[in-house]
Design a protein around this motif. Structure first.
Motif, PDB file in Angstrom:
ATOM      1  N   TYR A 179      49.915  46.227  36.757  1.00 45.84           N
ATOM      2  CA  TYR A 179      51.129  46.328  37.569  1.00 45.84           C
ATOM      3  C   TYR A 179      52.344  45.874  36.780  1.00 45.84           C
ATOM      4  O   TYR A 179      53.427  46.434  36.894  1.00 45.84           O
ATOM      5  CB  TYR A 179      50.962  45.511  38.840  1.00 45.84           C
ATOM      6  CG  TYR A 179      49.727  45.902  39.629  1.00 45.84           C
ATOM      7  CD1 TYR A 179      49.325  47.236  39.681  1.00 45.84           C
ATOM      8  CD2 TYR A 179      48.961  44.949  40.298  1.00 45.84           C
ATOM      9  CE1 TYR A 179      48.186  47.608  40.373  1.00 45.84           C
ATOM     10  CE2 TYR A 179      47.820  45.312  41.002  1.00 45.84           C
ATOM     11  CZ  TYR A 179      47.433  46.644  41.028  1.00 45.84           C
ATOM     12  OH  TYR A 179      46.321  47.013  41.704  1.00 45.84           O
ATOM     13  N   SER A 183      44.319  47.667  50.899  1.00 47.25           N
ATOM     14  CA  SER A 183      43.580  48.502  49.969  1.00 47.25           C
ATOM     15  C   SER A 183      43.199  49.824  50.601  1.00 47.25           C
ATOM     16  O   SER A 183      43.252  50.875  49.961  1.00 47.25           O
ATOM     17  CB  SER A 183      42.312  47.786  49.516  1.00 47.25           C
ATOM     18  OG  SER A 183      42.618  46.477  49.140  1.00 47.25           O
ATOM     19  N   ILE A 219      44.455  41.997  52.998  1.00 44.56           N
ATOM     20  CA  ILE A 219      44.275  42.590  51.673  1.00 44.56           C
ATOM     21  C   ILE A 219      43.411  43.829  51.777  1.00 44.56           C
ATOM     22  O   ILE A 219      43.735  44.881  51.231  1.00 44.56           O
ATOM     23  CB  ILE A 219      43.641  41.562  50.708  1.00 44.56           C
ATOM     24  CG1 ILE A 219      44.659  40.463  50.413  1.00 44.56           C
ATOM     25  CG2 ILE A 219      43.193  42.235  49.423  1.00 44.56           C
ATOM     26  CD1 ILE A 219      44.104  39.293  49.660  1.00 44.56           C
ATOM     27  N   LYS A 240      48.783  40.799  37.279  1.00 39.79           N
ATOM     28  CA  LYS A 240      47.912  41.822  36.706  1.00 39.79           C
ATOM     29  C   LYS A 240      48.675  42.657  35.687  1.00 39.79           C
ATOM     30  O   LYS A 240      49.785  43.127  35.945  1.00 39.79           O
ATOM     31  CB  LYS A 240      47.388  42.733  37.818  1.00 39.79           C
ATOM     32  CG  LYS A 240      46.228  42.143  38.576  1.00 39.79           C
ATOM     33  CD  LYS A 240      45.346  43.252  39.093  1.00 39.79           C
ATOM     34  CE  LYS A 240      44.026  42.686  39.571  1.00 39.79           C
ATOM     35  NZ  LYS A 240      44.201  41.671  40.627  1.00 39.79           N
ATOM     36  N   ALA A 266      49.559  46.188  44.911  1.00 41.61           N
ATOM     37  CA  ALA A 266      49.055  47.453  44.386  1.00 41.61           C
ATOM     38  C   ALA A 266      49.841  48.616  44.964  1.00 41.61           C
ATOM     39  O   ALA A 266      50.215  49.558  44.264  1.00 41.61           O
ATOM     40  CB  ALA A 266      47.580  47.595  44.718  1.00 41.61           C
TER      41      ALA A 266
END
Lengths: 1253, 162
Positions: A90, A9, A5, A87, A53
């Motif tokens: 998104y 990012s 993760i 989320k 993301a």
């Protein structure tokens, strides 16, 4: 995992975001495409990563690229992935992308159903909102079907934000899944009175959109909309409603009458131009609908026209445009009132704004008269010359033709002038309307006999200069005119000055470059010309000239014989052979002209374009029946029996006919001839008249050799129409002068000073005489032509599917598919048990029509593992209502508030309609209506008021009595509606859970506050009151939420005998505690007249209101029904005693309760407890709950496994709480209530219910 | 019903396109081009309604547009919409953009087309007018943006934790 993760990012920080992408594209102006393709590659990489993301960022960029025109459908699956992110950020990106690029054929859409459903029920309103917004753009029939019920639930969401979105999206759902309209409509209608203006506006929006397409189904809503119109202050809503009324008034003129006043008031009062304009528009629509058979509303028209003039004179071009637009609507029915503003409209023709000019043009149509036609057309011709842009010029052209040809050339006084205008129009460059001009030329030449000489001369010139028309590729549209020219010259060749020259012109090699259908006409008419030429030549010379003519034909025709066009080829070879034969005869010095002419003898009469369609089908003729025994499959297309009505033998079928053997053919032909001969309506075929009306197909697609002409297109020798204008003026001047002379002679007065002025003064229409007396042949129509000729609606219109009768009661099969419990599947078909839940929805659909339950919001999703069993319901009241709707089989759903009232009416639709009738015919002012309703409400015994009439006039004919029955029902409905409103105000829902069907045999209702695993058995609260050989009475008792001391007893009377039952009187012996409410003035022992009569076998429902003091004890009242049994010869008085049983249950009202409120209630300690055990109850738990809910007016608060809490409230506000547990046929009910006596009695009643089954 | 909402600049560059009926990408571009062609050749002081346009519409449809500085806002609507109402709606749309972006200019639309979409989604849904009250629109847009912010905050803080 964590590392991954973090890595993602960090990666993301180096990714381009949308802004970077845009910046990059702007920096690579020269190689944009290349840059974008590298970006797309990057995006593809990003989409492969696990980090959501990064994916969302990539999808966001794709959305931008989609706008630039790049196909991004390849990323559809990734979009779905982003949509399903938990989320919001998104999710929103995903839904936006989906809304931009998903459509019906996107296959991944079917993967989204569950995700969308989850989002719709999300606790976060914005998740729901985003899902609704996205769904509105890409909803498919499948999604609509699967989600209709979820969305319908959302229509009653607590948040107005969700409600309005849910309401709005229902329109899309209806479009894709029309079956949902009827089940959802009652709730939609309810939303019209939502407290939130946004929701209300959305509901108005949706219903307006629906009603616009199928107005007749929404007429019954007119009173409601009328109320909204007079009460709403939201201009958006008002505009929509007013527009809707515009669509409704044509169907119901009485509605128009009602509307005029409030609308004119609005026109006077509003300051909003948009509202004013829509009001004017609707007033116009009303006036149009009223225009027949109504005293004239000249004041209203004047008002409209006045307001419109103000709009048109406004400096704001928008208002000017709209003013003209509305004016054109008035023009259709009230041309006179518009004509007075001619100056203004002519002025608009010179406006620099094309949109305004176009609108003014529309209006001109109605402005012309015999006097000013030439002048106006002259002005338009000037515009044609000046006009830039083909659209506007084409519009001008069609308008000129429309204006001139309107009402059978009514305003044309000089047809030479008109022909010249048409010829001048052929010089327009690049027009698409060649065929329009052509058909006008043909029409005039055929129908105005006097003009033929002139027309033929003009057409001959046109043919001679054909190269000018065909030369430029831009002008290909116009060569259609040659079609007309050739035909006119051929058909009326006797008028030609120099037929030989024209014949030559028609046989020029260049003709072969024309479109096929025109060449065909050329060839055919060359033959006609040939006949004329032969005739003239044979008469005066020795025959060499005639032979030369034949030779010319023989020389030129082979060119056409080689044509690629079948039609041309066929005609040419046919005529060529004919001419060769003629030549042979000529060489033998035989006079042939007569015979050749005979080929084309006979007058062609104009036939109305629709004449063929209007031929009525004679009695006894079945067009679908075979005339002969059916031929083999392959020919069935050609040999439709319909062919007997075709004017010519179908050419296109000829090649195939060769396959059919000759005998068969001959036989068929014979049969057809026989049929035609015997058919008086058969229009005898004439060789070419039909073709004249055929539209020339696909001219544009035929390549024409292109020759650029730099010289201006001035056809030599053509007359200018302007000359006619001058001539005409002179002629009129002369006429006037002559007239004046006569006048002078008569009057012998000196008026020299004013003479000149007088000349230019207005002259009446009648003063103008046509230049030549023309005989306008009317188009032929078959005898007995069918008058109606509705243009068929477009069968592909999606709105056609929404033409659904909303007043019809909802059938069982129409319920919305609902997701049902998986356990239900197990019960029904264990085989399907193993299926994964995600795959379940499509499976469930089939069964869902039986399942009435739906899963609700999953409140504690995180904690609970087995979702299926532990769904909690947040919106029980919604569900209940839904179930009511879904479960009813026999009730008119459109007006659920009436369900308790209209019992076994022959048809609920008629009730609906008569309700509207009532509204339309009475109570002209809305406030009155309301007052009346309130009065009725205050004294809620409307039966009593209305029933005196049938009582006092027992021998009144049936009809009037029915009338009265109706009107009494109206009152009841009014009252009921009023109640309904009040209920809403209090935000409480009260549902009548009784149902019935004719005769009360199969009553099926399911109250579904419970998740149910299998369909419930039919239930009814109606219990038998009394019965004898004449009549049967069943009743149900409901508490009245508004008044803590009232209960309503609904009694269904069913006539069981063969006689007519009338003068029914209902009476009970009042007790101290319980009294029947009687109309004022009647004594305490008087009976109430039942407000209807019962024909044999019919049942109907009446309602009686009782006042109750204490509700803690059940009680019984003795009563009697007296009635008259009327046979043909005799009538007898009969009576029936009954005992009316007021149970404590009947004082309870189903009231939803949230679990938190429920818990508080129990904690408060004000309630006294009691409990009861039921042994040997052998039914599924959900059935048990459903029975308690249904029979005892409870609602389920919460249910966990085999344990449920339930709640109800009495009309006097007592809380009743139950905790129901079951194990092994034993049911224990722990109950709490603030009134122990009441509770005890209710529990006893519950016990009794279960002991019975 | 609204069939499409287009925003493009004085050179015909699309800044936002929202079609409420499906067209493929090529047709969409053609429609934008054609609409630009129709709209751009009109003078400033002519009416804001336009008939025609071969690709989008038909006889029942109208183009209603407004021109602000460098941008054209074009709505393609059918006859169930009030012409003046839609003009007002465009005004509301632009004012809302102005509030949300603080003195909106073309650049805002260029770089934040997603935000413009989000604002539009609060006004028009599936071709039907959802909300015309500017304050209500802004409230909803702000609430969603706030939510978005709180999410990114959580995201960043979890990242820092690790």
């Amino acid at each position: 995992m964590a590392l991954k993760i973090v890595k993602g990012s960090i990666d993301r920080m180096f990714d381009k975001n949308l802004q970077d992408l845009v910046r990059g594209i702007r920096n690579h102006k020269e190689d944009e495409a290349k840059y974008i393709s590298t970006c797309i590659d990057e995006i593809k990489q990003e989409l492969k990563q696990d980090n959501i993301a990064v994916k969302a960022n990539a999808v966001c960029k794709l959305t931008y690229l989609q706008m630039l025109g790049y196909d991004v459908s390849w990323a559809a699956f990734n979009i779905v992935e982003v949509m399903s992110s938990s989320k919001f950020t998104y999710k929103r990106i995903g839904y936006l992308a989906a809304s931009q690029c998903f459509h019906e054929s996107t296959d991944v859409i079917m993967l989204t159903t569950n995700q969308i459903r989850k989002d719709l029920s999300s606790p976060n309103q914005y998740d729901t909102g985003v899902a609704l917004t996205g769904l509105s753009c890409f909803v498919t029939p499948d999604l609509a079907r699967d989600l209709a019920n979820d969305i319908m639930t959302l229509m009653s969401h607590t948040k107005p934000y969700i409600r309005k979105k849910a309401v709005l999206i229902m329109y899309k759902v209806f479009l894709k899944y029309p079956e949902s309209l009827r089940p959802a409509f009652p709730r939609l209608k309810e939303k019209l009175e939502d407290p939130d203006p946004g929701v209300q506006s959305a509901a108005v929006n949706v219903i307006c959109e629906l009603a616009r397409r199928n107005p007749k189904n929404y007429l019954s809503l007119a009173p409601l909309f009328f109320k909204l119109m007079t009460s709403s202050t939201n201009n958006w809503v008002l505009i929509k409603i007013i527009k809707l009324f515009g669509a409704l008034t044509p169907l119901e003129p009485r509605l128009g009458k009602k509307l005029i006043e409030p609308l004119t008031n609005l026109i006077h009062s509003t300051s909003a131009m948009s509202l004013l304009y829509e009001c004017v528009n609707t007033v116009i629509a009303v006036l149009i609908s009223l225009s027949s058979g109504m005293p004239n509303h000249s004041a209203s028209i004047q008002l409209c026209v006045q307001k419109l003039r103000i709009l048109i004179e406004d400096s704001d071009q928008n208002l000017k445009y709209l003013g003209l637009l509305a004016m054109s609507k008035i023009l259709k029915t009230h041309p006179k009132s518009v004509q007075s503003h001619k100056d203004l409209i002519l002025q608009c023709l010179d406006d620099k704004d094309e949109s305004i000019r176009l609108r003014a043009l529309d209006l001109l149509y109605g402005m012309v008269s015999k006097k000013n036609l030439m002048e106006i057309v002259k002005k338009l011709m000037l515009h044609v010359d000046k006009a830039e842009g083909t659209t506007y010029r084409d519009e001008l052209l069609t308008k000129i033709i429309d204006i001139c040809s309107q009402s059978n050339y009514q305003y044309i006084t000089n047809f030479e002038w008109y022909i010249s205008i048409l010829v001048e129009l052929t010089r327009l460059e690049g027009t698409r309307h060649g065929h329009l001009i052509a058909s006008q030329m043909l029409d005039v030449a055929i129908r105005v006999k006097a003009i033929r000489v002139f027309a033929v001369a003009q057409m001959a010139t046109l043919l001679d200069n054909a190269h000018l028309l065909t030369g430029n590729v831009q002008r290909k549209g116009i060569c259609e005119v040659l079609y007309a020219a050739a035909w006119i010259c051929g058909e009326f060749s006797e008028h030609l000055e120099n037929p030989m020259q024209t014949l030559e012109a028609m046989l020029r090699p260049k003709v072969a470059t024309l479109p096929g259908h025109i060449q065909a006409v050329y060839v055919q008419n060359a033959a006609k010309l040939f006949a004329t030429v032969l005739k003239s030549q044979e008469g005066n010379t020795e025959g060499t000239a005639a032979q030369e003519t034949s030779q010319l034909m023989i020389d030129r025709l082979p060119l056409f014989v080689q044509s690629a066009n079948l039609e041309v080829q066929e005609r040419a070879s046919c005529i060529l052979q004919l001419v060769k034969y003629i030549q042979k005869l000529q060489q033998k010095d035989v006079e042939v002209a007569e015979e050749v002419c005979a080929l084309f003898a006979g007058e062609l009469n104009p036939v109305a374009p629709k004449a063929q369609k209007k031929v009525p089908v004679p009695e006894g003729l079945d067009l679908d029946a075979w005339i002969n025994e059916p031929p083999s499959e392959s020919e069935s297309e050609d040999e439709q029996p319909r062919a007997i009505f075709a004017k010519e033998e179908p050419k296109h079928s000829r090649p195939r006919h060769t396959e059919v053997d000759e005998k068969e053919l001959a036989r068929r032909r014979e049969a057809r001839k026989q049929e035609q001969a015997n058919n008086p309506f058969y229009i005898k075929a004439s060789p070419s008249s039909q073709k004249v009306y055929q539209e020339a197909p696909g001219v544009e697609h035929i390549p024409v050799v292109q020759i650029d002409l730099s010289v201006p297109l001035k056809v030599p020798g053509l007359p200018m129409s302007d000359q006619y204008v001058k001539l005409e003026e002179e002629r009129r001047q002369k006429e006037r002068a002559e007239k004046k002379k006569k006048d002078k002679k008569k009057r012998k007065e000196k008026r020299s000073g004013r003479g000149k002025k007088h000349d230019s003064g207005p002259e009446s229409e009648e003063d103008i005489t046509p230049a030549h007396m023309v005989d306008i042949v009317t188009e032929e129509m078959p005898e007995n032509a069918l008058p109606s000729d509705d243009d068929e609606k477009d069968p592909n219109d999606p709105h056609k599917a929404l033409d659904i009768d909303l007043d019809r009661p909802l059938a069982d099969s129409e319920k919305l598919p609902v997701r049902s419990h998986r356990a239900a599947e197990a019960l029904k078909s264990p085989a399907e048990d193993g299926e994964a839940e995600s795959a379940a929805p499509p499976e469930l659909k089939k069964k869902s029509s039986k399942d009435k339950r739906e899963k609700k919001k999953d409140k504690d999703r995180d904690r609970k593992k087995s979702k299926e069993e532990k769904k909690k319901k947040k919106h029980k009241h919604e569900e209940k209502e839904e179930d009511l709707l879904g479960g009813q089989a026999d009730e008119p759903v459109v007006q659920p508030e009436e369900t308790s009232e209209v019992a076994a009416l022959p048809s609920s639709t008629s009730a609906e309609v008569s309700d509207l009738d009532f509204w339309l015919s009475n109570a002209p002012v809305p406030s009155n209506t309301q007052e009346a309703a309130t009065v009725a409400e205050a004294a809620p015994v409307p039966e009593a008021a209305s029933c005196t009439a049938p009582d006092s006039e027992p021998d009144e004919p049936k009809d009037t009595e029915l009338e009265e029955t109706k009107s009494s029902k109206h009152k009841k409905k009014k009252q009921k509606k009023e109640k309904e409103e009040k209920e809403k105000k209090k935000k409480k829902k009260h549902h009548h859970h009784h149902h019935h069907s004719d005769g009360g045999a199969e009553e099926s209702v399911q109250n579904g506050t419970v998740e149910e695993e299998e369909p419930l058995p039919p239930m009814s609260n109606y219990c038998l009151l009394a019965e004898n050989s004449y009549i049967k009475m069943v009743n149900d008792i409901q508490g009245n939420l508004q008044d803590g001391s009232q209960v309503v007893v609904s009694v269904i009377f069913e006539n069981k005998c063969e006689s007519f039952l009338k003068s029914m009187e209902f009476n009970v012996l009042d007790s101290l505690n319980c009294k029947l409410q009687r109309p004022e003035g009647s004594g305490p022992h008087d009976g109430l007249t039942v407000p209807f009569q019962l024909p044999p076998g019919v049942s109907n429902e009446a309602r009686f209101v009782f006042t109750v003091q204490s509700i803690v004890m059940p009680q019984k009242l003795k009563g009697t029904l007296t009635f008259i049994v009327k046979n043909e010869d005799s009538s007898t008085h009969e009576k029936l005693d009954f005992k009316l049983h007021f149970t404590c249950t009947s004082y309870l009202i189903t009231t939803p309760c949230y679990s938190d409120a429920f818990a508080k209630l129990l904690e408060s300690g004000d309630l006294k407890g009691s409990s009861v055990r039921l042994e040997g109850v052998n039914m599924p738990f959900h059935h048990l709950l459903a029975r308690i809910c249904f029979h005892h007016h409870f609602s389920v608060v919460e249910r966990i496994d085999s344990c449920a809490s339930m709640y109800s409230r009495s009309i006097q506000g007592h809380h009743v709480c139950l905790l129901v547990k079951t194990s092994d046929q034993t049911v224990s009910i722990d109950a709490k209530c603030d009134e122990p006596t009441l509770l005890g009695n209710v529990l006893d009643e519950i016990k009794q219910t279960f002991s019975q089954c | 019903m609204i069939k499409a909402i287009l925003i493009f600049n004085n050179h015909g560059k699309p800044r936002l396109s929202k079609f409420y009926e499906h067209y493929n990408e090529d047709t969409e571009q053609q429609i934008i081009r054609e609409t630009f062609h129709l709209v751009s050749k009109r003078d400033e002081n002519v009416c804001n309604f336009l008939e025609g346009g071969m690709l989008i519409g038909g006889s029942d449809y109208k183009l209603i547009y407004r021109h602000y500085a460098t941008l054209y806002f074009v709505f393609c609507v059918d006859s169930s919409e009030s012409e003046l109402g839609i003009l007002d709606l465009i005004q509301v749309f632009v004012e809302t953009l102005d509030k949300c972006f603080e003195n909106v200019c073309e650049l805002d639309l260029i770089f934040h087309v997603d935000k413009v979409h989000n604002i539009l989604a609060e006004m028009v849904m599936g071709g039907m007018v959802l909300e015309t009250n500017m304050n209500e629109i802004i409230t909803q847009v702000d609430a969603q943006n706030k939510m978005e912010k709180s999410e990114t905050f959580i995201f960043q803080s979890t990242r820092q934790d690790r």
